[in-house]
Design a protein around this motif. Structure first.
Motif, PDB file in Angstrom:
ATOM      1  N   SER A 280       0.841  -1.210   0.000  1.00 45.48           N
ATOM      2  CA  SER A 280       0.000   0.000   0.000  1.00 45.48           C
ATOM      3  C   SER A 280       0.872   1.255   0.000  1.00 45.48           C
ATOM      4  O   SER A 280       1.932   1.299   0.635  1.00 45.48           O
ATOM      5  N   GLU A 281       0.408   2.285  -0.697  1.00 44.80           N
ATOM      6  CA  GLU A 281       1.121   3.569  -0.678  1.00 44.80           C
ATOM      7  C   GLU A 281       0.537   4.488   0.383  1.00 44.80           C
ATOM      8  O   GLU A 281       1.069   5.547   0.644  1.00 44.80           O
ATOM      9  N   LEU A 282      -0.574   4.064   0.983  1.00 51.21           N
ATOM     10  CA  LEU A 282      -1.214   4.905   1.994  1.00 51.21           C
ATOM     11  C   LEU A 282      -1.049   4.335   3.404  1.00 51.21           C
ATOM     12  O   LEU A 282      -0.683   5.047   4.327  1.00 51.21           O
ATOM     13  N   PHE A 283      -1.308   3.030   3.553  1.00 52.73           N
ATOM     14  CA  PHE A 283      -1.274   2.402   4.871  1.00 52.73           C
ATOM     15  C   PHE A 283       0.085   1.740   5.121  1.00 52.73           C
ATOM     16  O   PHE A 283       0.697   1.218   4.186  1.00 52.73           O
ATOM     17  N   LYS A 284       0.464   1.749   6.394  1.00 51.69           N
ATOM     18  CA  LYS A 284       1.749   1.155   6.748  1.00 51.69           C
ATOM     19  C   LYS A 284       1.606   0.411   8.077  1.00 51.69           C
ATOM     20  O   LYS A 284       1.059   0.957   9.038  1.00 51.69           O
ATOM     21  N   GLY A 285       2.085  -0.823   8.125  1.00 53.64           N
ATOM     22  CA  GLY A 285       2.099  -1.574   9.379  1.00 53.64           C
ATOM     23  C   GLY A 285       3.151  -0.975  10.299  1.00 53.64           C
ATOM     24  O   GLY A 285       4.188  -0.511   9.823  1.00 53.64           O
ATOM     25  N   THR A 286       2.890  -0.985  11.617  1.00 50.41           N
ATOM     26  CA  THR A 286       3.832  -0.312  12.527  1.00 50.41           C
ATOM     27  C   THR A 286       4.748  -1.277  13.288  1.00 50.41           C
ATOM     28  O   THR A 286       5.712  -0.852  13.899  1.00 50.41           O
ATOM     29  N   ALA A 287       4.463  -2.564  13.249  1.00 52.45           N
ATOM     30  CA  ALA A 287       5.303  -3.524  13.986  1.00 52.45           C
ATOM     31  C   ALA A 287       6.460  -3.992  13.101  1.00 52.45           C
ATOM     32  O   ALA A 287       6.303  -4.102  11.879  1.00 52.45           O
ATOM     33  N   ALA A 288       7.603  -4.248  13.726  1.00 53.72           N
ATOM     34  CA  ALA A 288       8.765  -4.770  12.995  1.00 53.72           C
ATOM     35  C   ALA A 288       8.360  -6.057  12.278  1.00 53.72           C
ATOM     36  O   ALA A 288       7.716  -6.932  12.883  1.00 53.72           O
ATOM     37  N   ILE A 289       8.721  -6.151  10.997  1.00 55.45           N
ATOM     38  CA  ILE A 289       8.250  -7.268  10.159  1.00 55.45           C
ATOM     39  C   ILE A 289       8.545  -8.638  10.782  1.00 55.45           C
ATOM     40  O   ILE A 289       7.686  -9.513  10.818  1.00 55.45           O
ATOM     41  N   GLU A 290       9.744  -8.798  11.342  1.00 48.55           N
ATOM     42  CA  GLU A 290      10.143 -10.113  11.867  1.00 48.55           C
ATOM     43  C   GLU A 290       9.380 -10.489  13.146  1.00 48.55           C
ATOM     44  O   GLU A 290       9.372 -11.647  13.551  1.00 48.55           O
ATOM     45  N   ASP A 291       8.734  -9.513  13.763  1.00 39.59           N
ATOM     46  CA  ASP A 291       8.034  -9.777  15.030  1.00 39.59           C
ATOM     47  C   ASP A 291       6.516  -9.719  14.892  1.00 39.59           C
ATOM     48  O   ASP A 291       5.792  -9.700  15.903  1.00 39.59           O
ATOM     49  N   ARG A 292       6.012  -9.654  13.677  1.00 39.73           N
ATOM     50  CA  ARG A 292       4.582  -9.429  13.476  1.00 39.73           C
ATOM     51  C   ARG A 292       3.686 -10.498  14.099  1.00 39.73           C
ATOM     52  O   ARG A 292       3.893 -11.694  13.910  1.00 39.73           O
ATOM     53  N   SER A 293       2.653 -10.016  14.793  1.00 37.41           N
ATOM     54  CA  SER A 293       1.668 -10.880  15.427  1.00 37.41           C
ATOM     55  C   SER A 293       0.680 -11.415  14.402  1.00 37.41           C
ATOM     56  O   SER A 293       0.358 -10.737  13.434  1.00 37.41           O
ATOM     57  N   LEU A 294       0.174 -12.616  14.640  1.00 38.65           N
ATOM     58  CA  LEU A 294      -0.905 -13.154  13.796  1.00 38.65           C
ATOM     59  C   LEU A 294      -2.266 -12.638  14.250  1.00 38.65           C
ATOM     60  O   LEU A 294      -3.258 -12.787  13.543  1.00 38.65           O
ATOM     61  N   HIS A 325      -5.036   1.392  20.014  1.00 41.69           N
ATOM     62  CA  HIS A 325      -5.037   1.605  21.467  1.00 41.69           C
ATOM     63  C   HIS A 325      -4.713   3.065  21.772  1.00 41.69           C
ATOM     64  O   HIS A 325      -3.900   3.672  21.080  1.00 41.69           O
ATOM     65  N   ARG A 326      -5.322   3.586  22.799  1.00 43.98           N
ATOM     66  CA  ARG A 326      -5.162   5.017  23.109  1.00 43.98           C
ATOM     67  C   ARG A 326      -3.695   5.423  23.317  1.00 43.98           C
ATOM     68  O   ARG A 326      -3.344   6.571  23.102  1.00 43.98           O
ATOM     69  N   SER A 327      -2.846   4.469  23.664  1.00 40.15           N
ATOM     70  CA  SER A 327      -1.440   4.821  23.911  1.00 40.15           C
ATOM     71  C   SER A 327      -0.613   4.915  22.627  1.00 40.15           C
ATOM     72  O   SER A 327       0.484   5.455  22.647  1.00 40.15           O
ATOM     73  N   VAL A 328      -1.105   4.377  21.515  1.00 38.21           N
ATOM     74  CA  VAL A 328      -0.309   4.416  20.271  1.00 38.21           C
ATOM     75  C   VAL A 328      -1.028   5.081  19.097  1.00 38.21           C
ATOM     76  O   VAL A 328      -0.385   5.478  18.120  1.00 38.21           O
ATOM     77  N   GLY A 329      -2.331   5.214  19.159  1.00 36.81           N
ATOM     78  CA  GLY A 329      -3.080   5.864  18.076  1.00 36.81           C
ATOM     79  C   GLY A 329      -3.184   4.990  16.836  1.00 36.81           C
ATOM     80  O   GLY A 329      -2.981   3.777  16.900  1.00 36.81           O
ATOM     81  N   GLY A 330      -3.512   5.593  15.694  1.00 40.59           N
ATOM     82  CA  GLY A 330      -3.642   4.857  14.442  1.00 40.59           C
ATOM     83  C   GLY A 330      -4.758   3.833  14.493  1.00 40.59           C
ATOM     84  O   GLY A 330      -5.757   4.011  15.192  1.00 40.59           O
TER      85      GLY A 330
END
Ligand SMILES: *Cc1c(COP(=O)(O)O)cnc(C)c1O
Length: 363
Positions: A280-294, A325-330
């Protein structure tokens, strides 16, 4: 009309489970009453709790030398019960700080002994699992503690710390039963039910037998694991209806083909969303790729106003509880076991359409 509910918890339950509970709500089998109205010591109820435990044991392949407890107080009470019961030898424990939930556990444990925080990713807003070396662990520690899946940040320990003879204690609240695990790698596993197992009100504790019975007698009876082991989670009235709901969820997992089949589906669901985010050119995941949760997938557009607009229009389309979550937004999409793949497809389709619309508007 039911919506696709991406809530982090309490979270979506399988529709089949809710419908079965509805059919049995007023009159359970031939009991002539609701499960809610039964004595917890009645034959009918004993059968329910015994089946819930047996199904959990079989689904997670829990060996006989582990005890299964159904407690109250949520995962948050375990933050205190674990040190009260386990910080009894050297009175030292090693912690890895991977987010708010481990920080809360650290805060509680400090009341009972010496807490050594091996590593933390706090300075990076917990966007990855902290790095640590095996040599950092104290051989004398009473236990090593992790929060295995970080619900708020969407990170997950992909490999467990090697702790040798020191028991590993893990908070699995948001990933229990999402993947096949080897229970023997842990000393204690605990999980509030309201993410992947059922409604709020019951907490599952899986504890290796030899770790029970070490606590100082001075601690409150209700907070001693031994009490609940000795009484098969029936020292006092257990959360009877929540445990009944767990039994229905376990039956549903069995009907899906067990935890391995659920894991395959979870991987497929998560890949759909991550693959979209990565191109995506608009959306971006915020977690490190190698640690991504399912289970929990946080993402942003990089623009808070646009994030809010996205959440609002998604809600209007029946894709709800996507606010981060209120502590991280998005945004955050929690895609627990009970989220059907159709829900994830609907979300990705909606994100695609939102992105195209946004590009048009930017022209
Ligand atoms: C939700 C959550 C908790 C808190 O659970 P309660 O049952 O509300 O105390 C703790 N740990 C993790 C990882 C969670 O996701």
């Amino acid at each position: 009309m039911r919506v696709y509910n991406f809530s982090a918890g309490p979270a979506v339950l399988p529709l089949e489970v809710l419908e079965k509970a509805q059919r049995e709500l007023v009159c359970f089998e031939d009991a002539g009453m609701s499960v809610m109205e039964m004595s917890h010591r009645s034959k009918a109820y004993m059968k329910i709790i015994e089946e819930a435990e047996a199904k959990l044991r079989s689904l997670m392949n829990i060996p006989d030398h582990y005890k299964v407890l159904f407690l109250q107080g949520g995962a948050s009470l375990q933050f205190a019960m674990v040190p009260m019961n386990l910080m009894v030898g050297s009175k030292k424990a090693d912690f890895i700080d991977s987010g708010v939930w481990s920080s809360k556990a650290i805060k509680e444990a400090k009341k009972f002994g010496k807490v050594n925080v091996i590593a933390s990713s706090k300075s990076d807003t917990y966007s990855h699992i902290p790095t640590y070396k095996k040599s950092q662990f104290d051989k004398d520690a009473d236990y090593v503690y992790i929060c295995e899946n970080n619900t708020i940040y969407g990170t997950k320990f992909k490999t467990l710390p090697e702790t040798g003879d020191v028991p590993l204690v893990a908070d699995l609240s948001s990933c229990i039963m999402s993947e096949v695990i080897d229970v023997t790698k842990y000393g204690v596993i605990f999980a509030g039910a309201q993410k992947n197992l059922g409604p709020a009100g019951v907490t599952v504790v899986i504890i290796r037998e030899d770790l029970v019975g070490k606590a100082d007698e001075i601690i409150p009876t209700m907070l001693n694991y031994q009490t609940h082991v000795d009484n098969d989670s029936m020292f006092n009235t257990p959360p009877t209806y929540a445990i009944y709901m767990l039994k229905l969820v376990f039956e549903w997992v069995e009907a899906q083909g067990g935890v391995a089949a659920i894991e395959a589906r979870n991987k497929e669901k998560a890949a759909l969303l991550y693959d979209f985010l990565d191109q995506s050119e608009l959306f971006k995941g915020t977690a490190a790729i190698e640690d991504r949760s399912l289970m929990n997938v946080p993402f942003v557009t990089g623009d808070e106003v646009l994030d809010a607009a996205f959440v609002k229009s998604a809600t209007a389309c029946g894709l709800v509880n996507l606010k981060g979550h209120r502590s991280v937004g998005g945004m955050r999409a929690s895609i627990y076991n009970a989220m059907p793949i159709e829900g994830v497809k609907a979300l990705v389709d909606f994100m695609k359409a939102f992105e195209i619309e946004h590009k048009e508007a930017m022209k």
